[in-house]
Design an enzyme around this catalytic site. Structure first.
Site, PDB file in Angstrom:
ATOM      1  N   TRP A 104       0.825  -1.211   0.000  1.00  0.00           N
ATOM      2  CA  TRP A 104       0.000   0.000   0.000  1.00  0.00           C
ATOM      3  C   TRP A 104       0.856   1.256   0.000  1.00  0.00           C
ATOM      4  O   TRP A 104       0.523   2.258  -0.633  1.00  0.00           O
ATOM      5  CB  TRP A 104      -0.972  -0.024   1.169  1.00  0.00           C
ATOM      6  N   ASP A 177      -0.933   6.767   6.196  1.00  0.00           N
ATOM      7  CA  ASP A 177      -2.080   5.914   5.940  1.00  0.00           C
ATOM      8  C   ASP A 177      -2.180   4.987   7.140  1.00  0.00           C
ATOM      9  O   ASP A 177      -1.362   4.095   7.327  1.00  0.00           O
ATOM     10  CB  ASP A 177      -1.859   5.123   4.646  1.00  0.00           C
ATOM     11  N   LYS A 201     -11.719  -1.454   8.484  1.00  0.00           N
ATOM     12  CA  LYS A 201     -10.922  -2.416   9.245  1.00  0.00           C
ATOM     13  C   LYS A 201     -11.371  -2.432  10.713  1.00  0.00           C
ATOM     14  O   LYS A 201     -11.762  -3.456  11.231  1.00  0.00           O
ATOM     15  CB  LYS A 201      -9.432  -2.063   9.176  1.00  0.00           C
TER      16      LYS A 201
END
Length: 367
Positions: A104, A177, A201
């Site tokens: 990511w 992030d 999440k």
């Protein structure tokens, strides 16, 4: 199937059962409203209270200082890969430094390069993305006067997590992030110029992204950005410039209530998460000839436990037999394979204990 499985999905991830029950109770008609949360106006009194309490709960849980704004956006963390450089890099004439610890982070770096100079300051790619950098490595990697330094606090695919908030020079803006370990432990929000996280999440369902932006970062946003890609639009309109993801923010509110009232805050949540992760890492450490953990011990994720078995065939059998036993979504990301157990906040300890027992039994049966 009506019986709930033990859900190890990496996202959308498991939600607290009490939250699901409350949403089920309120789905047809909210008390005092007479309509569903899927139907009500985002301009009405009910949602005004919802979004205000959701922000208040986030501020309390994370000790967010008054210098930071809480924004509710859409597009997931992936949209932030573009929004961050548009707002903080595009017009500066400077570069941004990226510390890449997994897939990511690499995607964020690639997207930022479309908006300005994005420098790969440190990468764990050559090592196979198994760790986060040590503090001295990180500090040595930062080039002179970057617009910001970007990190990924927890790499969902590789299962690599910073053990604590990274240290950068005081005059360097830190951007993160935080999607897959957001609300899983206390963090120093004041140390970040921008901290963003997709909710799916630990914070709620897919559809809303939390972006926490410091005032000095907002002050440097350039003119001329599209309205929905400009952080100031959200800050100036209380995230209500257009119709926000009402239902997702409502569930986020319920999750933050659960964290505050049922769990007792992020310190308590962190202790629970450490106890859960220890159940699985203890098996990996006890059976190294059969299970090979991906992340170095110093960077093991409390959210995503990733490992390999001796053969791909055994991995497929492991995933299939676990599913037959009611433990689902254990396949590793399609880009890397292997096994991944995502044990987010709402995963109960007994769910992890069931998986640990299955891991031992599976290895014993193949030895």
């Amino acid at each position: 199937m009506t019986e709930r499985t033990v859900n190890f999905s990496a996202g959308p991830g498991i939600l607290p059962l009490s939250v699901l029950r409350q949403a089920q109770t309120d789905l047809i008609s909210l008390p005092g409203v007479g309509a569903s949360a899927l139907e009500v106006s985002h301009r009405g009194a009910w949602f005004t209270d919802v979004i205000a309490e959701a922000e208040a709960n986030l501020r309390a849980l994370l000790a967010i200082p008054a210098t930071h704004r809480v924004l509710f956006t859409q597009g997931g963390a992936t949209m932030q890969f573009t929004m961050v450089p548009m707002n903080l890099l595009r017009a500066t004439g400077r570069h941004a430094d990226f510390i890449v610890t997994g897939s990511w982070g690499a995607k964020a770096w690639t997207e930022a390069a479309k908006e300005g100079t994005a420098r790969l300051a440190w990468t764990g790619k050559d090592e196979g993305y198994v760790r986060a950098p040590e503090t001295d490595e990180l500090l040595a990697s930062i080039n002179a006067n970057p617009a910001y330094v970007h990190i990924t606090t927890n790499e969902t695919i590789q299962g690599v997590e910073y053990p604590e908030t990274p240290i950068v020079p005081d005059d360097v803006a830190l951007v993160a992030d935080g999607s897959s370990d957001f609300l899983s432990r206390p963090i120093d929000v004041g140390g970040y110029a921008v901290l963003y996280a997709g909710a799916q999440k630990n914070a709620g369902p897919a559809g809303v992204t939390i972006v926490i932006v410091r005032d000095d970062a907002l002050a440097h946003v350039p003119e001329g950005l599209p309205a929905m890609l400009d952080y100031r639009t959200y800050a100036e309109h209380g995230s209500l410039y257009n119709t926000p993801p009402v239902f997702s923010i409502y569930i986020l509110l319920l999750v933050t209530r659960w964290l505050r009232e049922d769990i007792g805050g992020l310190e308590a949540m962190h202790e629970r998460n450490r106890a859960k992760a220890a159940q699985l890492y203890d098996v990996l450490d006890a059976l190294p000839a059969f299970y090979r953990g991906h992340a170095d011990r110093s960077s093991r994720s409390l959210m995503n436990v990733t490992f390999r078995l001796p053969t791909v065939e055994l991995e497929h059998a492991f995933i299939a037999e676990a599913a037959a036993a009611g433990m689902v979504d254990l396949a590793g990301h399609r880009s890397v394979g292997g096994v991944r157990a995502s044990i987010y906040n709402a995963m109960p300890l007994d769910g992890v204990e069931r998986l640990a027992a299955f891991m031992r039994a599976f290895a014993d049966g193949r030895s």
